[in-house]
Design a protein around this motif. Structure first.
Motif, PDB file in Angstrom:
ATOM      1  N   UNK A 189      -0.324   5.421   5.795  1.00 40.47           N
ATOM      2  CA  UNK A 189       0.446   5.199   4.579  1.00 40.47           C
ATOM      3  C   UNK A 189       0.206   6.300   3.545  1.00 40.47           C
ATOM      4  N   UNK A 190      -0.891   7.033   3.691  1.00 41.10           N
ATOM      5  CA  UNK A 190      -1.143   8.184   2.833  1.00 41.10           C
ATOM      6  C   UNK A 190      -0.437   9.436   3.347  1.00 41.10           C
ATOM      7  N   UNK A 191       0.305   9.302   4.461  1.00 43.37           N
ATOM      8  CA  UNK A 191       1.074  10.413   4.998  1.00 43.37           C
ATOM      9  C   UNK A 191       0.331  11.270   5.998  1.00 43.37           C
ATOM     10  N   UNK A 192      -0.908  10.887   6.366  1.00 43.95           N
ATOM     11  CA  UNK A 192      -1.710  11.703   7.294  1.00 43.95           C
ATOM     12  C   UNK A 192      -1.531  11.218   8.729  1.00 43.95           C
ATOM     13  N   UNK A 207       0.825  -1.197   0.000  1.00 39.91           N
ATOM     14  CA  UNK A 207       0.000   0.000   0.000  1.00 39.91           C
ATOM     15  C   UNK A 207       0.867   1.258   0.000  1.00 39.91           C
ATOM     16  N   UNK A 208       1.939   1.239   0.790  1.00 40.76           N
ATOM     17  CA  UNK A 208       2.854   2.381   0.814  1.00 40.76           C
ATOM     18  C   UNK A 208       3.492   2.600  -0.548  1.00 40.76           C
ATOM     19  N   UNK A 209       3.879   1.516  -1.218  1.00 41.13           N
ATOM     20  CA  UNK A 209       4.482   1.644  -2.544  1.00 41.13           C
ATOM     21  C   UNK A 209       3.477   2.196  -3.552  1.00 41.13           C
ATOM     22  N   UNK A 210       2.227   1.706  -3.515  1.00 38.49           N
ATOM     23  CA  UNK A 210       1.210   2.182  -4.451  1.00 38.49           C
ATOM     24  C   UNK A 210       0.918   3.663  -4.258  1.00 38.49           C
ATOM     25  N   UNK A 211       0.801   4.096  -3.007  1.00 35.56           N
ATOM     26  CA  UNK A 211       0.525   5.509  -2.748  1.00 35.56           C
ATOM     27  C   UNK A 211       1.743   6.381  -3.065  1.00 35.56           C
ATOM     28  N   UNK A 212       2.957   5.829  -2.878  1.00 36.23           N
ATOM     29  CA  UNK A 212       4.157   6.591  -3.241  1.00 36.23           C
ATOM     30  C   UNK A 212       4.203   6.860  -4.739  1.00 36.23           C
ATOM     31  N   UNK A 213       3.671   5.929  -5.546  1.00 33.14           N
ATOM     32  CA  UNK A 213       3.624   6.106  -7.002  1.00 33.14           C
ATOM     33  C   UNK A 213       2.328   6.762  -7.465  1.00 33.14           C
TER      34      UNK A 213
END
Length: 474
Positions: A348-351, A270-276
């Motif tokens: 994981x979205x940074x919030x 999930x972290x990788x997907x949101x990073x991209x």
């Protein structure tokens, strides 16, 4: 994700079963007063560990996965040092404080605090490398099995000291910490071992703690949500009430293990997907994981709610008063699991600051309600406070994730899984009870029919539930 999730679920099942058996042994051997002392001490230890970890579990998964996804592998060594060094210092300092200030048996548990916190933190870092096996083997299988063996050994030997049981429960962190360090070393050496320059490390340190700082406070509040209620019941209602509350809510731990088993596989992806910025991929991960979580946990929550007296009777007649506690907590957990791993998605979205605000609000509501309700209603009052906190901590981030990131857990798989669970483990057992009673024969018949229908329904709907992914070739 399916293979990692399946491994995590298998490990979660082993850990959950071991945890329930430990609780059963302690409750049966020590009685309500002694069991209350054990549960209070271990709750204090876990809460201290949450403080000492400084939120770095989420931070390491997020940053290790992100650096790998962005081809910045030369910063991984710096990232690990940034996360692990403060944890070592904080856990050692807190262990010294507890050794001199905490009551027995928590003071003895403090000796194991640094190794326990480092073990959990290093395993989190391996998950950032998309390695689920070390966590499953060490945290989910080996440590719980050793804890169960140690506690069972004391029970067979006729030991009746809560302190001895607490030390037996915590001692397996020693070998697990050593093996976790070995696993992380292997993961790091498999990639780039180039050291980052001073300027790059300084920049990464600022970014790491900007993300992790709010999560550090949130992780403490999150553990407080799960543990401080036991301490409040012990202080306001007595050790016997605390034991009743801990035993009645032990099934929640099983559901949490299942959640963690799935989350630990999904989180780095999930972290990788949101990073991209791949929102469709992230939403598919979130919805699929929620469907699996509902499929696994709702049968448990529905069954313990329906057969609460049977469940509590396994621990002994002195815990029979916990029936209302079981019903209140099971109802809250149905809602929580229906929201999926929403707090993880938000982080994981940074919030992470939003996550901190949500957990803090939930903790404040729980403590306020506990202080008012426990003196009058005992364990049931604590259950009501925790139920309100669980609802706040899931519904608030659900709204935030939907509005800010555009993700939600309510896919077709989630709807199908919830309908199947309610039909087989909610409606069917009540129908059998209404027509055939609640005797042993009716109970066994209802459970057998529910399990068979549930397995058949899951198989026929395996495509919608994404269970076909478990058979996909590499």
């Amino acid at each position: 994700m399916a293979r990692g999730g399946l491994a995590g679920i298998a490990g979660a099942g082993a850990a959950g079963a071991s945890g329930v058996l430990v609780a059963w042994l302690v409750a049966r051997v020590l009685g309500a007063e002694g069991a209350g002392a054990f549960f209070a001490a271990t709750a204090g230890f876990v809460l201290a560990g949450a403080v000492a970890k400084l939120g770095t579990q989420t931070g390491l998964v997020y940053w290790v996965a992100r650096l790998r996804a962005q081809d910045r592998g030369h910063l991984l060594g710096a990232c690990l040092r940034i996360g692990l060094t403060p944890v070592t210092a904080a856990s050692t300092a807190l262990a010294l404080v507890l050794w001199f200030a905490a009551p027995t048996p928590l003071d003895w548990l403090a000796l194991f605090l640094p190794l326990a916190t480092l073990s959990d933190t290093m395993l989190a870092a391996t998950r950032g490398y998309a390695m689920i096996r070390p966590t499953v083997l060490l945290e989910r299988i080996c440590r719980p099995a050793m804890q169960l063996a140690a506690v069972a050994g004391l029970a067979v030997a006729g030991v009746r000291s809560p302190g001895a049981y607490a030390v037996a429960w915590v001692a397996p962190y020693i070998p697990v910490a050593l093996l976790a360090g070995y696993a992380l070393r292997g993961a790091y050496q498999s990639g780039s071992t180039k050291r980052a320059g001073h300027r790059a490390m300084s920049a990464l340190r600022a970014q790491f703690w900007r993300f992790t700082g709010p999560r550090a406070l949130a992780s403490v509040a999150q553990q407080a949500l799960q543990r401080v209620d036991v301490l409040l019941v012990a202080s306001l209602g007595g050790l016997a009430a605390a034991a009743t509350y801990a035993v009645a809510g032990r099934f929640v731990v099983l559901g949490q293990f299942a959640n963690q088993g799935i989350t630990q596989s999904v989180q780095p992806r999930l972290a990788e997907a949101l990073a991209r910025n791949e929102r469709d991929t992230a939403n598919a991960l979130y919805q699929t994981a929620t469907g699996w979580l509902v499929l696994l946990t709702w049968p448990l929550y529905l069954l313990v709610s329906t057969y609460a007296p049977v469940y509590l009777g396994l621990f002994g007649p002195e815990y029979a008063a916990g029936g209302p506690v079981v019903v209140v907590l099971a109802s809250a957990m149905l809602v929580a699991t229906g929201c999926g791993m929403v707090d993880v998605v938000l982080s994981m979205a940074g919030r992470t600051r939003w996550n901190l605000a949500n957990v803090t609000a939930a903790l404040a509501a729980m403590v306020a309600l506990d202080l008012v309700l426990i003196p009058h209603f005992g364990a049931v009052g604590a259950a009501a406070g925790l139920a309100v906190a669980v609802l706040i901590n899931n519904i608030a981030p659900l709204v935030q994730v939907g509005r800010s990131v555009g993700l939600h857990p309510f896919g077709t798989g989630t709807m199908v899984a919830s309908g199947l669970a309610v039909g087989c483990f909610g409606v069917l057992p009540h129908a059998v009870a209404a027509t055939a009673g609640t005797g042993p024969a009716a109970l066994i018949g209802a459970l057998a029919a529910a399990i068979l229908l549930y397995a058949y329904g899951a198989y026929r709907l395996r495509g919608v539930l994404a269970l076909d992914a478990l058979r996909a070739k590499r």
